[in-house]
Design an enzyme around this catalytic site. Structure first.
Site, PDB file in Angstrom:
ATOM      1  N   SER A 119       0.871  -1.159   0.135  1.00 40.98           N
ATOM      2  CA  SER A 119      -0.069   0.015  -0.107  1.00 40.98           C
ATOM      3  C   SER A 119       0.862   1.126  -0.139  1.00 40.98           C
ATOM      4  O   SER A 119       1.838   1.372   0.840  1.00 40.98           O
ATOM      5  CB  SER A 119      -0.968   0.167   1.087  1.00 40.98           C
ATOM      6  OG  SER A 119      -1.516   1.347   1.406  1.00 40.98           O
ATOM      7  N   HIS A 151      -1.521  -1.499  -4.078  1.00 38.44           N
ATOM      8  CA  HIS A 151      -2.553  -1.201  -3.376  1.00 38.44           C
ATOM      9  C   HIS A 151      -2.708   0.498  -3.252  1.00 38.44           C
ATOM     10  O   HIS A 151      -1.706   0.977  -2.685  1.00 38.44           O
ATOM     11  CB  HIS A 151      -2.492  -1.703  -2.153  1.00 38.44           C
ATOM     12  CG  HIS A 151      -3.821  -1.704  -1.518  1.00 38.44           C
ATOM     13  ND1 HIS A 151      -4.934  -2.414  -1.545  1.00 38.44           N
ATOM     14  CD2 HIS A 151      -4.422  -0.769  -0.184  1.00 38.44           C
ATOM     15  CE1 HIS A 151      -6.083  -2.056  -0.741  1.00 38.44           C
ATOM     16  NE2 HIS A 151      -5.536  -1.237  -0.238  1.00 38.44           N
ATOM     17  N   ASP A 156      -4.823   3.531  -1.754  1.00 36.13           N
ATOM     18  CA  ASP A 156      -5.884   3.938  -0.771  1.00 36.13           C
ATOM     19  C   ASP A 156      -6.281   5.148  -1.249  1.00 36.13           C
ATOM     20  O   ASP A 156      -5.495   6.321  -0.966  1.00 36.13           O
ATOM     21  CB  ASP A 156      -5.279   3.851   0.506  1.00 36.13           C
ATOM     22  CG  ASP A 156      -5.052   2.573   1.017  1.00 36.13           C
ATOM     23  OD1 ASP A 156      -6.090   1.533   0.742  1.00 36.13           O
ATOM     24  OD2 ASP A 156      -4.123   2.082   1.563  1.00 36.13           O
ATOM     25  N   MET A 189      -8.748   8.109  -0.133  1.00 35.85           N
ATOM     26  CA  MET A 189      -9.830   8.638   1.157  1.00 35.85           C
ATOM     27  C   MET A 189     -10.085  10.013   0.754  1.00 35.85           C
ATOM     28  O   MET A 189      -9.696  11.026   0.501  1.00 35.85           O
ATOM     29  CB  MET A 189      -9.010   8.708   2.618  1.00 35.85           C
ATOM     30  CG  MET A 189      -8.110   7.408   2.535  1.00 35.85           C
ATOM     31  SD  MET A 189      -7.057   7.629   4.188  1.00 35.85           S
ATOM     32  CE  MET A 189      -6.502   5.933   4.118  1.00 35.85           C
ATOM     33  N   HIS A 240      -8.465   0.996  -3.947  1.00 35.73           N
ATOM     34  CA  HIS A 240      -9.377   0.856  -2.599  1.00 35.73           C
ATOM     35  C   HIS A 240      -9.924   2.282  -2.328  1.00 35.73           C
ATOM     36  O   HIS A 240      -9.375   3.264  -1.899  1.00 35.73           O
ATOM     37  CB  HIS A 240      -8.494   0.277  -1.460  1.00 35.73           C
ATOM     38  CG  HIS A 240      -9.439   0.187  -0.165  1.00 35.73           C
ATOM     39  ND1 HIS A 240      -8.502   0.007   0.946  1.00 35.73           N
ATOM     40  CD2 HIS A 240     -10.488  -0.048   0.078  1.00 35.73           C
ATOM     41  CE1 HIS A 240      -9.441  -0.019   2.209  1.00 35.73           C
ATOM     42  NE2 HIS A 240     -10.690   0.094   1.492  1.00 35.73           N
ATOM     43  N   MET A 283     -12.092   4.326  -0.379  1.00 36.00           N
ATOM     44  CA  MET A 283     -12.748   4.869   0.938  1.00 36.00           C
ATOM     45  C   MET A 283     -13.331   6.281   0.729  1.00 36.00           C
ATOM     46  O   MET A 283     -13.010   7.176   1.498  1.00 36.00           O
ATOM     47  CB  MET A 283     -11.644   4.825   2.134  1.00 36.00           C
ATOM     48  CG  MET A 283     -11.170   3.529   2.344  1.00 36.00           C
ATOM     49  SD  MET A 283      -9.660   3.675   3.440  1.00 36.00           S
ATOM     50  CE  MET A 283      -8.426   3.490   1.873  1.00 36.00           C
ATOM     51  N   MET A 289     -11.464  -5.672   6.043  1.00 32.90           N
ATOM     52  CA  MET A 289     -10.724  -4.443   6.830  1.00 32.90           C
ATOM     53  C   MET A 289     -10.286  -5.322   8.179  1.00 32.90           C
ATOM     54  O   MET A 289     -11.120  -5.620   8.939  1.00 32.90           O
ATOM     55  CB  MET A 289     -11.561  -3.118   6.920  1.00 32.90           C
ATOM     56  CG  MET A 289     -11.710  -2.377   5.712  1.00 32.90           C
ATOM     57  SD  MET A 289     -10.107  -2.038   4.832  1.00 32.90           S
ATOM     58  CE  MET A 289      -9.078  -1.311   6.205  1.00 32.90           C
ATOM     59  N   GLY A 337      -8.760   4.346   7.401  1.00 31.41           N
ATOM     60  CA  GLY A 337      -8.654   5.855   7.392  1.00 31.41           C
ATOM     61  C   GLY A 337      -7.032   6.096   7.643  1.00 31.41           C
ATOM     62  O   GLY A 337      -6.521   7.136   7.431  1.00 31.41           O
ATOM     63  N   GLY A 342      -2.768   4.515   7.871  1.00 36.27           N
ATOM     64  CA  GLY A 342      -2.088   3.358   7.931  1.00 36.27           C
ATOM     65  C   GLY A 342      -1.325   3.142   9.244  1.00 36.27           C
ATOM     66  O   GLY A 342      -1.861   4.013  10.335  1.00 36.27           O
ATOM     67  N   GLY A 343      -0.530   2.167   9.667  1.00 36.75           N
ATOM     68  CA  GLY A 343       0.296   1.884  10.994  1.00 36.75           C
ATOM     69  C   GLY A 343      -0.492   1.543  12.069  1.00 36.75           C
ATOM     70  O   GLY A 343      -0.191   1.820  13.057  1.00 36.75           O
ATOM     71  N   ASP A 393      -6.584  -6.014   4.776  1.00 36.16           N
ATOM     72  CA  ASP A 393      -5.902  -4.806   4.755  1.00 36.16           C
ATOM     73  C   ASP A 393      -6.091  -4.271   6.096  1.00 36.16           C
ATOM     74  O   ASP A 393      -6.771  -4.012   6.710  1.00 36.16           O
ATOM     75  CB  ASP A 393      -6.748  -4.043   3.921  1.00 36.16           C
ATOM     76  CG  ASP A 393      -6.070  -2.746   3.541  1.00 36.16           C
ATOM     77  OD1 ASP A 393      -4.989  -2.263   4.064  1.00 36.16           O
ATOM     78  OD2 ASP A 393      -7.060  -1.925   2.952  1.00 36.16           O
ATOM     79  N   GLY A 394      -4.748  -4.067   6.632  1.00 35.11           N
ATOM     80  CA  GLY A 394      -4.750  -3.117   7.977  1.00 35.11           C
ATOM     81  C   GLY A 394      -3.866  -3.975   9.020  1.00 35.11           C
ATOM     82  O   GLY A 394      -4.143  -5.150   9.300  1.00 35.11           O
ATOM     83  N   GLY A 395      -2.741  -3.313   9.224  1.00 36.89           N
ATOM     84  CA  GLY A 395      -1.852  -4.304  10.600  1.00 36.89           C
ATOM     85  C   GLY A 395      -1.238  -5.437   9.897  1.00 36.89           C
ATOM     86  O   GLY A 395      -1.046  -6.069  10.955  1.00 36.89           O
ATOM     87  N   GLY A 410       1.087  -1.804   4.377  1.00 37.29           N
ATOM     88  CA  GLY A 410       1.969  -0.617   3.970  1.00 37.29           C
ATOM     89  C   GLY A 410       3.117  -0.557   4.871  1.00 37.29           C
ATOM     90  O   GLY A 410       4.241  -0.498   4.288  1.00 37.29           O
TER      91      GLY A 410
HETATM   92  C1  DX5 Z   1      -6.208   1.899   5.973  1.00 43.02           C
HETATM   93  C2  DX5 Z   1      -5.854   1.544   4.401  1.00 43.02           C
HETATM   94  C3  DX5 Z   1      -4.595   0.317   4.342  1.00 43.02           C
HETATM   95  C4  DX5 Z   1      -3.327   1.071   5.100  1.00 43.02           C
HETATM   96  C5  DX5 Z   1      -2.689  -0.325   5.508  1.00 43.02           C
HETATM   97  O1  DX5 Z   1      -7.436   2.431   5.870  1.00 43.02           O
HETATM   98  O2  DX5 Z   1      -7.057   0.966   3.627  1.00 43.02           O
HETATM   99  O3  DX5 Z   1      -4.425   0.075   2.986  1.00 43.02           O
HETATM  100  O4  DX5 Z   1      -2.453   1.558   3.985  1.00 43.02           O
HETATM  101  O5  DX5 Z   1      -1.460   0.202   6.203  1.00 43.02           O
HETATM  102  P1  DX5 Z   1      -0.801  -0.521   7.210  1.00 43.02           P
HETATM  103  O6  DX5 Z   1      -0.441  -1.707   6.537  1.00 43.02           O
HETATM  104  O7  DX5 Z   1       0.364   0.166   7.673  1.00 43.02           O
HETATM  105  O8  DX5 Z   1      -1.921  -0.997   8.381  1.00 43.02           O
HETATM  106 ZN    ZN Z   2      -6.353  -0.115   1.605  1.00 47.46          ZN
END
Ligand code: DX5
Ligand code: ZN
Length: 223
Positions: A7, A32, A34, A36, A65, A67, A136, A141, A143-144, A174-176, A196
């Site tokens: 991402s 990927h 994102d 937003m 993706h 959002m 999800m 919303g 990363g990290g 996706d996420g964490g 990400g």
């Molecule tokens: C969050 C995004 C993710 C994000 C993941 O809303 O959709 O794609 O970039 O980031 P990490 O891998 O750092 O959780």
């Molecule tokens: Zn994403």
């Protein structure tokens, strides 16, 4: 086939092109992306001009993706700038079926994403029409964030349904996701891994190689 989808939200935007070239040459499957809108999710990331720019220099499959509220308004534009897969949030579409149908009419792959608290049954009458479900594993919303562990059961339940119904639908997560938990996510049944921070934070090449090694080991255990 397990796919890695770094991402770019976690990339260094000052050298975005270089970082994309590096993930592409080291071994990513999808990029990927994102998007937003500051309404569906609290934050704002980037949009069409950025995607159009990076499209010029990358052959990766662009996994976009969205959002954003009512993404149906922008599907043609995302296709025009180079999206290959468009994923929309079930919670953000008044007419999810119409939105998915439009993505397919445009000749793109269609994904539907569910927030952590959204039950799988919202997919009951759409699962046969889509190419991918994006589970999800954080609240969208940012990363990290930390992986929400109750999502293992959700992934497992979806994989079971797909197997029972004989459907060839990808499960993206996706996420964490990190080098420490990706194995459990694969074990639960996901096959498209978004990451990400765990790719762009630190040494990109060694991070990607780490994910690839875990994928290989997982696949060899299956055979
Ligand atoms: C969050 C995004 C993710 C994000 C993941 O809303 O959709 O794609 O970039 O980031 P990490 O891998 O750092 O959780
Ligand atoms: Zn994403």
């Amino acid at each position: 086939m397990i796919k890695l989808a770094p991402s770019i939200l976690a990339a260094d935007f000052n050298i975005l092109g270089e970082q994309i070239m590096l993930v592409e040459s080291t071994g990513a499957d999808y990029l990927h992306i994102d998007v937003m809108d500051g309404k569906y999710v609290p934050s704002i990331s980037f949009g069409m001009p950025v995607i159009a720019s990076i499209r010029k220099n990358s052959k990766l499959i662009f996994d976009v993706h969205l959002m954003i509220e009512e993404p149906i308004r922008y599907l043609e534009e995302f296709k025009a700038v180079g999206a290959d897969i468009i994923t929309v949030h079930a919670e953000a579409c008044t007419h999810l079926h119409r939105t998915v149908a439009k993505i397919k009419e445009l000749g793109l792959k269609a994904g539907v994403s569910l927030n952590p608290s959204t039950p799988l049954n919202v997919l009951d009458y759409i699962l046969k029409d889509i190419d991918m479900v994006l589970i999800m594993t954080v609240n969208p919303g940012y990363g990290g964030q930390a992986f929400i562990t109750s999502m293992y059961d959700k992934i497992r339940a979806l994989r079971k349904t797909l197997n029972e119904e004989g459907l060839d639908v990808d499960i993206e997560v996706d996420g964490g996701i990190t080098l420490d938990n990706v194995d459990l996510v694969l074990e639960a049944g996901a096959n498209v891994i978004v990451t990400g921070t765990a790719v762009f934070g630190g040494d990109i090449q060694s991070n990607i190689k780490g994910f690839r090694r875990i994928f290989r080991e997982f696949e060899s255990r299956l055979n």
